[in-house]
Design an enzyme around this catalytic site. Structure first.
Site, PDB file in Angstrom:
ATOM      1  N   GLY A  45      47.231  38.098  38.108  1.00  0.00           N
ATOM      2  CA  GLY A  45      45.864  38.082  38.263  1.00  0.00           C
ATOM      3  C   GLY A  45      45.061  39.050  39.644  1.00  0.00           C
ATOM      4  N   ASP A  46      45.562  40.008  38.995  1.00  0.00           N
ATOM      5  CA  ASP A  46      45.967  41.259  39.925  1.00  0.00           C
ATOM      6  C   ASP A  46      43.714  41.798  39.825  1.00  0.00           C
ATOM      7  OD1 ASP A  46      47.945  43.746  41.051  1.00  0.00           O
ATOM      8  OD2 ASP A  46      47.341  42.603  42.265  1.00  0.00           O
ATOM      9  N   PRO A  47      43.513  41.686  40.962  1.00  0.00           N
ATOM     10  CA  PRO A  47      41.610  42.204  41.088  1.00  0.00           C
ATOM     11  C   PRO A  47      41.977  43.722  40.758  1.00  0.00           C
ATOM     12  CG  PRO A  47      41.665  40.911  42.835  1.00  0.00           C
ATOM     13  CD  PRO A  47      43.423  41.253  42.169  1.00  0.00           C
TER      14      PRO A  47
END
Lengths: 268, 94
Positions: free
Chosen positions: A4-6
């Site tokens: 979920g790396d923004p």
């Protein structure tokens, strides 16, 4: 890259101490983004332009499931949109949106309008209200300056990276008050006409305004009870103090003292 | 493609209600603030890198500058639908 790396970057004003009280105002500012959009099907240039034009001006948006606000349809505004580059299904977009717009959602909805689906791959904020990314500071620059200040007592670096909060409140109309009115406002008192030195011309009744000293320091954010014209014409209470920024006692307390005692003021 | 209204406000204009002077002994002009005051009435126009969240970055700045409180103006990534929750110190195996 993690799950979920923004993949979002760009201008993020970090507010310090009392200045954190300005965050609600900054939230309402228009913002400019450059975003990478991936279409899930083939769309020609004309269709893409048409799709974007459907959002120009006011449009409706439901906040995403995971968001900090109630999930009701809200009115947002797309002021400007421009296709910067295109490589097949990848589209680089530049857009200016009203405060609180979810760009990720806008990209998704654009996909729906185009009939092929789309998602946001990457986002960069390049402007927020009066500030552009050209003036942005990296965390490494800040680290170096903080170290220099701590180890060598040299504040020059840090001073050039930390900006006064007033700069960011540029969009809020101002009322400038006399020195004698400042401390009363710091204690939460409403602003009355005798305390006013200058008022900006664009103040309307009910507007959020900033109360400033003659030196240009922010004292508080307040709600205007009178428009500029009414301020000029009428007496009485002008604004209700909402959030106080300035520490009490920065200016001498002077309320409740007659004119004859003006020389007696002392700093506590 | 452009909407007719420009979102950036125009110049400000003031009307003077009372001519007044300010006492130099109290307060200071924003640009002359002592560093200690700047840390209380200031902000850092940070260039947020990809990766950490706005909250994580803000916390890093807060510790770096040794201030009690810090916040950010306008979150830069409303966490999107379907995100995998991460816990600090836990290896991300997805």
């Amino acid at each position: 890259m993690g799950g979920g790396d923004p993949a979002v970057s760009g201008l993020l004003p970090v507010l310090l101490g009392s200045a954190t009280k300005a965050s609600a105002e900054i939230h309402t500012y228009p913002k400019e983004y450059v975003c990478l959009l991936r279409l899930h099907g083939d769309v020609d240039d004309d269709a893409l332009e048409w799709g974007l034009s459907q959002f120009i001006g006011e449009f409706y948006q439901t906040p995403p499931v995971r968001s900090n606000v109630a999930r009701q349809v809200r009115k947002k505004e797309l002021f400007e949109a421009e296709v910067l580059e295109r490589d097949g299904r990848d589209v680089l977009l530049r857009m200016i949106v009203s405060g609180g717009t979810y760009v990720r959602k806008l990209c998704h909805d654009l996909g729906l309008v185009l009939g092929v689906g789309a998602h946001m791959v990457e986002l960069r904020r390049v402007r927020i209200g009066p500030k552009s990314e050209r003036e942005a500071v990296t965390i490494q620059q800040l680290q170096r300056a903080a170290w220099q200040f701590r180890e060598c007592g040299d504040e020059k670096g840090l001073r050039s990276l930390i900006r006064p909060i007033e700069e960011l409140l540029e969009y809020i109309p101002r009322i400038v008050v006399l020195d004698s009115a400042v401390d009363a406002i710091c204690h939460g008192a409403p602003l009355a006409k005798p305390g006013v030195a200058q008022a900006e011309t664009r103040i309307s009744r009910g507007a959020t305004i900033g109360i400033y000293t003659l030196k240009g320091e922010i004292v508080a954010i307040a709600k205007a009870l009178k428009s500029t014209e009414e301020i000029l014409r009428e007496e009485g209470i002008i604004a209700k103090t909402d959030r106080v920024f300035m520490t009490r006692g920065t200016y001498p307390p002077r309320w409740g003292k007659g004119k004859s005692k003006t020389s007696q003021h002392t700093r506590y | 493609m452009r909407h007719s209204v420009t979102p950036w406000p125009a110049e400000r204009e003031f009307v003077t209600i009372k001519e007044a002077e300010t006492d130099p002994r109290y307060g200071s002009r924003p640009e002359d603030r002592p560093i200690h005051d700047l840390l209380n009435y200031g902000y850092v126009p940070l260039d947020k890198p990809r990766g950490p969240t706005s909250g994580e970055i803000t916390e890093r700045v807060r510790r770096l500058l040794g201030v009690e409180r810090a916040g950010h103006g306008g979150t830069l990534e409303p966490r999107w639908v379907g995100e995998i929750p991460r816990s600090p110190g836990c290896f991300q195996s997805y």
